[in-house]
Design an enzyme around this catalytic site. Structure first.
Site, PDB file in Angstrom:
ATOM      1  N   ARG A 242      -5.341   2.309  -0.159  1.00  0.00           N
ATOM      2  CA  ARG A 242      -5.710   0.978   0.305  1.00  0.00           C
ATOM      3  C   ARG A 242      -5.989   1.060   1.800  1.00  0.00           C
ATOM      4  O   ARG A 242      -5.284   1.770   2.540  1.00  0.00           O
ATOM      5  CB  ARG A 242      -4.557  -0.021   0.075  1.00  0.00           C
ATOM      6  CG  ARG A 242      -4.394  -0.466  -1.356  1.00  0.00           C
ATOM      7  CD  ARG A 242      -5.569  -1.331  -1.831  1.00  0.00           C
ATOM      8  NE  ARG A 242      -5.387  -1.861  -3.166  1.00  0.00           N
ATOM      9  CZ  ARG A 242      -5.887  -1.315  -4.284  1.00  0.00           C
ATOM     10  NH1 ARG A 242      -6.597  -0.199  -4.238  1.00  0.00           N
ATOM     11  NH2 ARG A 242      -5.685  -1.898  -5.453  1.00  0.00           N
ATOM     12  N   GLU A 271     -12.926  -5.397   3.004  1.00  0.00           N
ATOM     13  CA  GLU A 271     -13.954  -4.943   2.067  1.00  0.00           C
ATOM     14  C   GLU A 271     -14.770  -6.129   1.573  1.00  0.00           C
ATOM     15  O   GLU A 271     -14.175  -7.150   1.229  1.00  0.00           O
ATOM     16  CB  GLU A 271     -13.296  -4.231   0.879  1.00  0.00           C
ATOM     17  CG  GLU A 271     -12.591  -2.956   1.317  1.00  0.00           C
ATOM     18  CD  GLU A 271     -11.888  -2.208   0.182  1.00  0.00           C
ATOM     19  OE1 GLU A 271     -12.029  -2.607  -0.987  1.00  0.00           O
ATOM     20  OE2 GLU A 271     -11.179  -1.241   0.471  1.00  0.00           O
ATOM     21  N   HIS A 290     -15.248   1.774  -2.105  1.00  0.00           N
ATOM     22  CA  HIS A 290     -14.102   1.575  -3.009  1.00  0.00           C
ATOM     23  C   HIS A 290     -14.484   1.875  -4.468  1.00  0.00           C
ATOM     24  O   HIS A 290     -14.559   0.974  -5.302  1.00  0.00           O
ATOM     25  CB  HIS A 290     -13.547   0.153  -2.880  1.00  0.00           C
ATOM     26  CG  HIS A 290     -12.135   0.033  -3.375  1.00  0.00           C
ATOM     27  ND1 HIS A 290     -11.231  -0.847  -2.856  1.00  0.00           N
ATOM     28  CD2 HIS A 290     -11.461   0.695  -4.356  1.00  0.00           C
ATOM     29  CE1 HIS A 290     -10.070  -0.735  -3.488  1.00  0.00           C
ATOM     30  NE2 HIS A 290     -10.189   0.215  -4.414  1.00  0.00           N
TER      31      HIS A 290
HETATM   32  C1  GLV Z   1      -8.355   0.116  -7.440  1.00  0.00           C
HETATM   33  O1  GLV Z   1      -8.336   0.166  -6.273  1.00  0.00           O
HETATM   34  C2  GLV Z   1      -7.207  -0.159  -8.261  1.00  0.00           C
HETATM   35  O2  GLV Z   1      -6.158  -0.553  -7.734  1.00  0.00           O
HETATM   36  O3  GLV Z   1      -7.323  -0.021  -9.489  1.00  0.00           O
END
Ligand code: GLV
Length: 331
Positions: A242, A271, A290
């Site tokens: 994260r 983001e 991401h």
């Molecule tokens: C993606 O970032 C997730 O947490 O699945």
């Protein structure tokens, strides 16, 4: 003929068909159709009548949302991370929360390793270099040198499912692996060939540091100026966990001022990352939007797991990936 009404579920984005098909058969479904996330006020309005909610990790599911949803009994998140959900509040209200662990482990580990390899050898930067028409000299032994992966030391921060899967890949590349975890994991050390190190030691000794910790109060800005200054000047940071685990401002200085050699990032403090974020001006950074779990197969498996969680719950069973087990005491 079964005349029991189907439970109502609100899904905050279009999701892959494999799981969607199963959900549609068993639930009365409404989906937010836009690619942009629904505004919070829309979520609040949509949850009024629902029995179940399927949010994404970018949707804030807090007390205000739960208060607006008197019938809500399960939040079946389509993601492994769930820092967007107020778990305590959900538990207090007897609302089950589930996530999608396991099914996205390998895809995310693949991405972490792809980023590691790309930053070590300057793949993105060199690709751009050729396209700009700057490749004028062939075969010069001093040009385009990158860092060796084979035999280098990898520091894994967070030896959970994804961290462990990255270690398995690293072993195939002849890397030495150190790991830091809140609780040391002697049970995994022999199997994975990873050695426990205090975070400071890991940062000082690693050629690559890869982050695999969930975002919690204790991990917010876990990698800041002090930690970045501990890293080798030749080392790289890889983040597929994260964005907020790293203090981005400190990272930007570290990359500009050469405290570390580079960073490869899948996640950001904000983001989508704003295009004027100074990180995007730096050549020693690789960025992707991401995409840890973004393969066709993994995203399909994730939606199937969401369906399995919902169905188990409404059949009176414990959902396979229940996050707040304490809720079992309330319902
Ligand atoms: C993606 O970032 C997730 O947490 O699945």
């Amino acid at each position: 003929m079964d005349i029991t009404p189907k439970p109502k579920v609100y899904i905050t984005r279009e999701i892959p068909e494999r799981g969607m098909k199963i959900i549609r058969e068993r639930f009365d479904v409404e989906i937010w159709p836009d690619p942009m996330p629904p505004p919070k006020k829309t979520i609040i309005q949509k949850v009024k009548e629902v029995d179940a909610l399927v949010p994404m990790a970018t949707d804030p599911i807090d007390k205000e949302v739960m208060e607006a949803a008197p019938k809500l009994r399960i939040i079946a998140q389509l993601a492994v991370g769930y820092e967007n959900i107020d778990i305590e509040e959900a538990t207090r209200r007897g609302i089950y929360v589930t996530n999608t662990p396991g099914v996205l482990t390998e895809a995310t580990a693949d991405l972490a390793f792809a980023l590691l390899m790309a930053i070590a050898r300057g793949i993105v930067e060199k690709d751009k270099y050729i396209r700009r028409g700057e490749w004028k000299v062939a075969g010069h032994p001093m040009l385009f040198l990158g860092q060796q992966i084979y035999g280098a030391t990898l520091g894994i921060v967070g030896l959970g499912r994804i961290g462990s899967a990255v270690v398995r890949r690293a072993k195939g590349f002849g890397m030495k692996v150190l790991y830091y975890n809140k609780e040391p994991r002697p049970d995994l050390e022999a199997e994975l060939g990873a050695e426990y190190a205090d975070l400071n030691v890991l940062l000082q000794k690693s050629d690559f540091v890869s982050l695999h910790t969930p975002l919690k109060k204790e991990t917010y800005h876990m990698i800041g100026e002090r930690e970045l200054r501990l890293m080798k000047k030749t080392a790289f940071l890889i983040n597929t966990s994260r964005g907020n685990v790293v203090d981005e401002k400190a990272l930007c200085r570290a990359l500009k001022e050469g405290w570390i050699a580079g960073a490869a990032l899948d996640v950001f403090e904000r983001e989508p990352i704003p295009v004027d974020n100074p990180l995007l001006k730096l050549d020693n950074v690789i960025v992707v939007p991401h995409i840890g779990s973004a393969t066709y197969e993994t995203r399909s498996r994730m939606t199937e797991l969401v369906a399995e969680n919902l169905i188990a719950f409404f059949e009176g069973k414990i959902p396979p990936s229940l996050v707040n087990r304490e809720v079992l005491k309330t319902r």
